[in-house]
Each structure stands twice: as structure tokens, then as C-alpha cells.
Scaffold this motif. Structure first.
Motif, PDB file in Angstrom:
ATOM      1  N   THR A 180       0.811  -1.212   0.000  1.00 55.80           N
ATOM      2  CA  THR A 180       0.000   0.000   0.000  1.00 55.80           C
ATOM      3  C   THR A 180       0.848   1.267   0.000  1.00 55.80           C
ATOM      4  O   THR A 180       0.320   2.349  -0.174  1.00 55.80           O
ATOM      5  N   THR A 181       2.156   1.132   0.199  1.00 52.05           N
ATOM      6  CA  THR A 181       3.006   2.322   0.200  1.00 52.05           C
ATOM      7  C   THR A 181       3.266   2.769  -1.232  1.00 52.05           C
ATOM      8  O   THR A 181       3.812   2.025  -2.035  1.00 52.05           O
ATOM      9  N   LEU A 182       2.860   3.992  -1.509  1.00 52.68           N
ATOM     10  CA  LEU A 182       3.022   4.503  -2.868  1.00 52.68           C
ATOM     11  C   LEU A 182       4.305   5.305  -3.022  1.00 52.68           C
ATOM     12  O   LEU A 182       4.896   5.344  -4.090  1.00 52.68           O
ATOM     13  N   CYS A 183       4.704   5.950  -1.925  1.00 48.91           N
ATOM     14  CA  CYS A 183       5.806   6.914  -2.017  1.00 48.91           C
ATOM     15  C   CYS A 183       6.554   6.949  -0.694  1.00 48.91           C
ATOM     16  O   CYS A 183       5.940   6.808   0.365  1.00 48.91           O
ATOM     17  N   GLY A 184       7.864   7.105  -0.748  1.00 51.18           N
ATOM     18  CA  GLY A 184       8.632   7.206   0.489  1.00 51.18           C
ATOM     19  C   GLY A 184       9.716   8.252   0.349  1.00 51.18           C
ATOM     20  O   GLY A 184      10.261   8.455  -0.743  1.00 51.18           O
ATOM     21  N   GLY A 185       9.996   8.922   1.458  1.00 50.54           N
ATOM     22  CA  GLY A 185      11.052   9.927   1.376  1.00 50.54           C
ATOM     23  C   GLY A 185      11.481  10.393   2.735  1.00 50.54           C
ATOM     24  O   GLY A 185      11.004   9.897   3.759  1.00 50.54           O
TER      25      GLY A 185
END
Ligand code: HAM
Length: 424
Positions: free
Chosen positions: A281-286
Motif C-alpha cells: 500500500t506504500t506509494l511513495c517514500g522519502g
């Protein structure tokens, strides 16, 4: 021999590629508006760059890199992520000397990780990422997060959740590290061999372990937020304040541990809450990576960025049942009845295309009826049929397929006519 795409990779075929183009267009437009200029770095880098920056004890470096020796016996690695290369380039090209800091960069390109294949997890995937290097202003943290949210919202996603956390500075991490060792050490025998190795080298990585996820000691592990010092806490508060100003809702999750070593202070992930999405479910990380530029040989230049894969964005859209407004319309189909007409059709097609009118014709010597069927299937806006009488009259009936109307237009006037009516 039956050839197939390598496991974990995919062909993006027509029908799907228009969606990619649309997403890339949204990204390019937003990067222009937020002023993140494009940088293109090589697909491979020296292996050591990733070992040092992403971190020796991470899953990425230990298990997932495509590493090979070139003919000069150098160890190279297909990039598993973009930040290390962008920071390398920032240092190599002395971008820290530019008068306007932070330097704001963006990239779209393939990344490679040898991961177990499942929906949303590929071995080659395309990341869009940004890096703002040379500032530790909390407002830039909020800007970077806002840009990521903007991309998803512009693409049409609604079910999003932004999760943020702070990992604090070096002192905070050292104190937390000691607490983690104390917490896990007495029971480390119950953990996998990777975790046993991580205990001394990098205990934070234990929290990121996929094998021991369910071990009850994970949930009771000391949270980093409890160790935040005054300065780190104030920084985190300031980031939150800017997010509030921007009207961006977020949830603070003290257990948000990112899978790469270079992070400190702000970290974040954007998840999809669409129920049909499946396990990933993680679309984006930063997050922020103060210290990484120094580690790679540059002067103090704090940075922050994120990356998201286009694959997961498209999967999330699908899970929400939303479609992108893709533009693949065909303006004109020219039907040619014989050889002579075909010559004219080719000539006219060229003059239409020169004016940006998308044009298709038959290359299979088919009968008029079959050509008309093609025009229908391709959803052409206009059709002209060229035969003996049209050539004689030097004019054609332009059929408007949407309206069912037609109008006779001289050949020499066709380009003008179509250009004028295209926008209507
Ligand atoms: P990451 O969390 O490893 O961070 O990856 C970021 C995003 O890349 C993920 O949220 C996901 O959208 C996508 N992604 C990662 N692995 C895969 C995969 N196997 N298949 C499909 N998509 C995938 C980074 O890469 C950092 N460089 C982000 C960053 C930039 N931090 C600061 N600046």
C-alpha cells in the motif's frame, strides 16, 4: 525456445503506455511549477556508492542489488534507487557552489531491485523522485511532501494517507540505538540471522525486518520519538506547522522506519487506503538526509527528497476505479479506393501530419469496407474516401464521424478546413 520477459519486469504495451505518458506529463508540469529541474544520471554506478549511502546492512544492499563486474574488473551496480546518484552528481559537479541553494532536482527512470515478485513489487520499476539539496529549512520538507501529494491528487487519487515521523539527529539516533540494543539483546536468539547481524551494526534495521515482523518485541521496541532532543523536536514541529499551513493532513507514526540508512529528521510515506490494492500500500517514500553529501565527499549540504514508482501510482488508480484522461484520439482516416488514390492519400496524410492532425491510412490493400471498419475501430473523428471522382474533382467529402455530417472541401483547402475545425 519460448522467450518471456525476465521475472519481475514487464512490457508496457500500447493502451497502457498512454497512461504512463499522461502520468509523466503531470509530473513534468508539476516539477516545472514547483521548480524541480530534471537531472539524468547513469543507470549504473560504482557499487560502493550504494553500499556507503543506502547502507551495508539494508535489505537493498545485502539482498537486492544487481551487481556485476565490467571488463575492467570494476564492481558496478544497476541503481536500486536515485538519491545516491543524485547526491554523487551534486558533489561531482560542485552544485553546492551555486548561488541558489537548495538545488532542486527531479528524475524519472528505471530502478532495479532483486525482490520477490508480487503485485506492486517489480525487479525493474520506474521511480519519479525529487531531491532538494542544500537547505535545512523545514519549509522545504513541507514543499517536497506537498509536491508528492499534488502528483497523486492531480492524477485523480482520493484515498491517500500521509504518514510522517522524525528520526532526529545523530545524537538522538545514538541514544535510540543503545536503547534498541538493550531491548533486543536478551532475546536476539529468537530472531533471524540477519537481525542477529544487525544488532551491533545497525539495530534500527531490525524494526524493518520482513521475517520477524510478528515478534512481540517489535511492538514494544523503544520509539525514536521518545528520544528526540529539543532541537529535533522543534524541527519536527516546524515541519508540521508548514504542512498545516498547506492544508495537508498527516498522521504521525513513531514506528515509521524507512529501509535506507541515510535518513534523519523528517521521514514520510504516502499510502493508498483503497481496499482493492492488495498487500502493498506504500506509494511513495522519502525523507531528510542531512550528512549524506558529506559522506559522499562534499561540504555540509542537508537534503530531503522522495521517490514513488509509476507502477504503484497506476495500480492505485486502478484500485480506486479511476481512469486517466489519455489523449490518443485519431483525427483523420483516409480511405483510398485504388493505386492512384493511394498516392494522393499519402501526399495528403503528410500535409495533415505537418499541421499536427493525426492521420492514419491503409497499408494492407484492403477493400473500402474494411478500411471504413478500421476508421471506426480507431475512432477517427473524420474520414475522407478517395477514388476516381475525387481525384477528378480535386475535392473530397469530409465526413465528421461524431456528428454524422459531411462537407465537400477542395484538396488545396483541406489542411485549413481541418485545422479550423480541429479545436471545435
Ligand atoms: P524507497 O522507499 O526504497 O525509497 O522507494 C520509494 C518508492 O519506490 C516506493 O514507495 C515505491 O513506490 C517504489 N518502489 C520501491 N521498490 C519498488 C519495487 N520493487 N517495485 C515497484 N515500486 C517500488 C527510495 O528509493 C529513496 N531513494 C526515496 C528518497 C528520495 N528519499 C529521499 N529522496
Amino acid at each position: 525456445m519460448n522467450y518471456k520477459v525476465p521475472r519481475g519486469t514487464q512490457d508496457i504495451l500500447p493502451g497502457q503506455s498512454e497512461k504512463w505518458q499522461k502520468v509523466e506529463e503531470i509530473i513534468r508540469q508539476l516539477c516545472q511549477v514547483y521548480r524541480y529541474q530534471e537531472i539524468r544520471t547513469p543507470i549504473f554506478e560504482q557499487t560502493e556508492l550504494f553500499q556507503r549511502s543506502v547502507g551495508d546492512t539494508t535489505d537493498i544492499v545485502q539482498k537486492e542489488m544487481y551487481t556485476f563486474k565490467d571488463r575492467g574488473d570494476r564492481s558496478l551496480t544497476l541503481r536500486p534507487e536515485g538519491t545516491a546518484a543524485v547526491v554523487r552528481s551534486y558533489v561531482e559537479h560542485k552544485m553546492f557552489g551555486q548561488p541558489d541553494q537548495p538545488v532542486k532536482l527531479s528524475y524519472i527512470g528505471p530502478m532495479f531491485r532483486y525482490e520477490r515478485q508480487q503485485a506492486g513489487r517489480y525487479r525493474q520499476f520506474v521511480q519519479f523522485g525529487v531531491e532538494a539539496i542544500g537547505s535545512k529549512d523545514p519549509a522545504i520538507d513541507a514543499e517536497v511532501i506537498a509536491l508528492a501529494m499534488d502528483v497523486y491528487e492531480t492524477a485523480g487519487l482520493k484515498n491517500l494517507k500521509l504518514v510522517i515521523n522524525s528520526l532526529g539527529d545523530a545524537d538522538v539516533r545514538a541514544a535510540h540505538r543503545d536503547a534498541l540494543i538493550k531491548h533486543f539483546e536478551p532475546h536476539i536468539g529468537d530472531f533471524c540471522s540477519d537481525c542477529q547481524n544487525r544488532l551491533e551494526k545497525n539495530p534500527l534495521r531490525i524494526l524493518d525486518c520482513k521475517v520477524d515482523r510478528e515478534n512481540p518485541l517489535m511492538a514494544t521496541a523503544p520509539a525514536l520519538t521518545d528520544y528526540l532532543n529539543e532541537e529535533s523536536a522543534a524541527y519536527f514541529e516546524a515541519v508540521k506547522k508548514y504542512l498545516d499551513v498547506l492544508g495537508i493532513t498527516y498522521v504521525v507514526d513513531p514506528n515509521l522506519v524507512r529501509g535506507l540508512d541515510y535518513y534523519n529528521h523528517t521521514t514520510f510515506e504516502i499510502m493508498s487506503t483503497a481496499t482493492d490494492l492488495g498487500a502493498i500500500t506504500t506509494l511513495c517514500g522519502g525523507g531528510r538526509y542531512n550528512g549524506l553529501v558529506e559522506q559522499i565527499g562534499g561540504p555540509e549540504s542537508p537534503g530531503i527528497g522522495f521517490a514513488m514508482s509509476i507502477e504503484r501510482l497506476l495500480l492505485a488508480l486502478e484500485a480506486e476505479g479511476r481512469s486517466l484522461d489519455t489523449d490518443n484520439a485519431l483525427d483523420m482516416y483516409i480511405v483510398a479506393m485504388d493505386e492512384q488514390a493511394k498516392l494522393k492519400a499519402v501526399e495528403l496524410a503528410s500535409s495533415f501530419r505537418a499541421k499536427g492532425i493525426s492521420t492514419e491510412l491503409d497499408y494492407a490493400s484492403r477493400k473500402v469496407k474494411a478500411q471504413m471498419k478500421s476508421a471506426d475501430r480507431l475512432d477517427a473523428k473524420w474520414v475522407i474516401v478517395l477514388g476516381e471522382s475525387e481525384l477528378e474533382e480535386q475535392a473530397a467529402n469530409v465526413k465528421n464521424m461524431e456528428l454524422g455530417s459531411q462537407e465537400k472541401v477542395p484538396f488545396h483547402d483541406l489542411v485549413n478546413y481541418l485545422t479550423k475545425h480541429k479545436v471545435q
